[in-house]
Write a protein that holds these residues in place. Structure first.
Motif, PDB file in Angstrom:
ATOM      1  N   LEU A  53      23.145  24.261  74.880  1.00  0.00           N
ATOM      2  CA  LEU A  53      21.950  24.566  74.108  1.00  0.00           C
ATOM      3  C   LEU A  53      20.850  25.093  75.005  1.00  0.00           C
ATOM      4  N   TRP A  54      20.617  24.397  76.100  1.00  0.00           N
ATOM      5  CA  TRP A  54      19.568  24.820  77.033  1.00  0.00           C
ATOM      6  C   TRP A  54      19.843  26.219  77.557  1.00  0.00           C
ATOM      7  N   ARG A  55      21.085  26.453  77.974  1.00  0.00           N
ATOM      8  CA  ARG A  55      21.439  27.755  78.536  1.00  0.00           C
ATOM      9  C   ARG A  55      21.382  28.865  77.483  1.00  0.00           C
ATOM     10  N   THR A  56      21.902  28.587  76.302  1.00  0.00           N
ATOM     11  CA  THR A  56      21.996  29.600  75.262  1.00  0.00           C
ATOM     12  C   THR A  56      20.623  30.003  74.738  1.00  0.00           C
ATOM     13  N   VAL A  57      19.781  29.032  74.431  1.00  0.00           N
ATOM     14  CA  VAL A  57      18.459  29.339  73.882  1.00  0.00           C
ATOM     15  C   VAL A  57      17.577  29.981  74.945  1.00  0.00           C
ATOM     16  N   ARG A  58      17.629  29.437  76.153  1.00  0.00           N
ATOM     17  CA  ARG A  58      16.811  30.003  77.230  1.00  0.00           C
ATOM     18  C   ARG A  58      17.177  31.467  77.475  1.00  0.00           C
ATOM     19  N   ARG A  59      18.472  31.743  77.514  1.00  0.00           N
ATOM     20  CA  ARG A  59      18.917  33.119  77.707  1.00  0.00           C
ATOM     21  C   ARG A  59      18.571  33.982  76.489  1.00  0.00           C
ATOM     22  N   GLY A  60      18.645  33.371  75.299  1.00  0.00           N
ATOM     23  CA  GLY A  60      18.390  34.130  74.083  1.00  0.00           C
ATOM     24  C   GLY A  60      16.945  34.555  73.906  1.00  0.00           C
ATOM     25  N   VAL A  61      15.998  33.694  74.287  1.00  0.00           N
ATOM     26  CA  VAL A  61      14.585  34.015  74.066  1.00  0.00           C
ATOM     27  C   VAL A  61      13.934  34.708  75.251  1.00  0.00           C
ATOM     28  N   ALA A  62      14.606  34.753  76.394  1.00  0.00           N
ATOM     29  CA  ALA A  62      14.013  35.355  77.594  1.00  0.00           C
ATOM     30  C   ALA A  62      13.515  36.781  77.358  1.00  0.00           C
ATOM     31  N   PRO A  63      14.265  37.628  76.632  1.00  0.00           N
ATOM     32  CA  PRO A  63      13.771  39.007  76.419  1.00  0.00           C
ATOM     33  C   PRO A  63      12.448  39.075  75.661  1.00  0.00           C
ATOM     34  N   ALA A  64      12.119  38.041  74.890  1.00  0.00           N
ATOM     35  CA  ALA A  64      10.858  38.042  74.150  1.00  0.00           C
ATOM     36  C   ALA A  64       9.658  37.975  75.083  1.00  0.00           C
ATOM     37  N   PHE A  65       9.869  37.580  76.337  1.00  0.00           N
ATOM     38  CA  PHE A  65       8.783  37.470  77.302  1.00  0.00           C
ATOM     39  C   PHE A  65       8.833  38.574  78.348  1.00  0.00           C
TER      40      PHE A  65
END
Length: 335
Positions: A53-65
């Motif tokens: 969960l940590w890896r997937t969400v962190r990787r998923g939202v990174a482009p938003a920043f």
């Protein structure tokens, strides 16, 4: 909980391998705020079973920043700032204003509009002289969670018959607000390919185990934590920065000179300055330095909470610390 503020002991404990991220019994108190299902958000995920969960969400939202995404979101952030300016200019000149509250309201509105295309209109509460609804809900819910964390008997008392506490009602209200937001996002349909908003990236995240989009049960706490974890740190940083500037007239003058140089300041020959755009941010080097210095002097996230895996001891001069397994240790890493 053991609170440690002595810098030398803090430094020693930060390198102690017997201290780890708070364990499940601690995190469950925070998870009850993020979702009625008690599912983990990516910040509270722990252990091998939730590492995905940590890896997937962190990787998923990174482009938003990423810079491109922030540039696209900037007009909505500027829209909130412009409205706040109108509200503040309309207030009586000598009226005392709680700028900490104002800045947190602005942060919630900017996050809602730029990240989720949702207008929470928290800053409008300023005109009524009261705290914004969402801000009140989060603060009261946080206090309720803290009571359960620091007093194990408190949760048992909540099980007794009788009316729910204000904190419990606010937790439910927060769940409702976030659930309504999630349903609104899904009702809009799949995000466009060129949509780089935070909401779009969250909606695109897939469960690595199934290959399917995250279920509502897992997606809800990821949305909730974005509001819970971001508004107060950003808002307080803004408030402290404004306070520091107000105490140093020479700094105010240099900021004004820099803004005037780029046509962003109201002056006699230009009473209506142009609105700043994203490209201006890189040009305001002195203002950037001021913000960073305020963040250094008044760090708003100044503690790190750890859980003891074994007996932990530390000492300096006449001070000694000794804890047993399972204690929560709050390290005050900045003073």
């Amino acid at each position: 909980m053991v609170v440690v503020s002595e810098p030398r002991i803090v430094a020693e404990l930060l390198h102690n391998t017997s201290l780890a991220k708070p364990t499940q019994p601690v995190m469950v108190h925070f998870r009850q705020l993020m979702s009625p299902h008690g599912r983990a958000d990516f910040l509270s995920a722990e252990g091998d079973s939730e590492d995905w969960l940590w890896r997937t969400v962190r990787r998923g939202v990174a482009p938003a920043f990423a810079p491109r995404s922030l540039r696209a979101a900037y007009p909505k952030v500027a829209q909130v700032g412009a409205r706040l300016t109108e509200i503040l200019q309309s207030r009586p000149q000598h009226e005392a204003i709680d700028m900490c509250n104002v800045c947190m309201c602005e942060t919630i509105d900017a996050l809602g509009l730029a990240g989720f295309n949702k207008a929470f209109n928290s800053i409008e509460a300023i005109t009524l002289g009261k705290q914004a609804d969402l801000l009140h809900v989060i603060f009261t819910a946080n206090e309720e969670v803290a009571r359960g964390l620091y007093n194990p008997a408190y949760k048992l008392l909540q099980m007794l018959p009788g009316p729910r506490s204000a904190g419990q009602l606010c937790i439910r209200r927060f769940h409702t607000i976030m659930q309504d937001l999630l349903q609104e996002l899904k009702a809009r349909g799949p995000p466009a390919d060129d949509d780089d908003s935070l909401a779009a990236h969250l909606l695109r995240i897939r469960d690595p185990g199934t290959g399917q989009l995250l279920s509502d049960e897992w997606l809800l706490p990821q949305i909730s934590v974005m509001f819970w974890a971001g508004f107060d740190t950003t808002g307080n940083t803004m408030a402290w920065t404004l306070y520091c500037i107000s105490q140093h007239p020479e700094v105010q003058k240099k900021i004004a000179d820099e803004l005037g140089e780029h046509g962003l300041l109201a002056v006699p020959d230009q009473p209506l300055p142009r609105s700043p755009d994203y490209a201006d941010l890189d040009k305001l080097t002195y203002l950037t330095c001021v913000i960073k210095e305020a963040m250094r002097v008044h760090t708003v996230r100044c503690q790190s909470q750890k859980s003891t895996l074994n007996v932990v001891t530390a000492s300096c001069d006449t001070l000694q610390l000794s804890t047993t397994t399972g204690h929560l240790v709050s390290l005050q890493v900045c003073q």
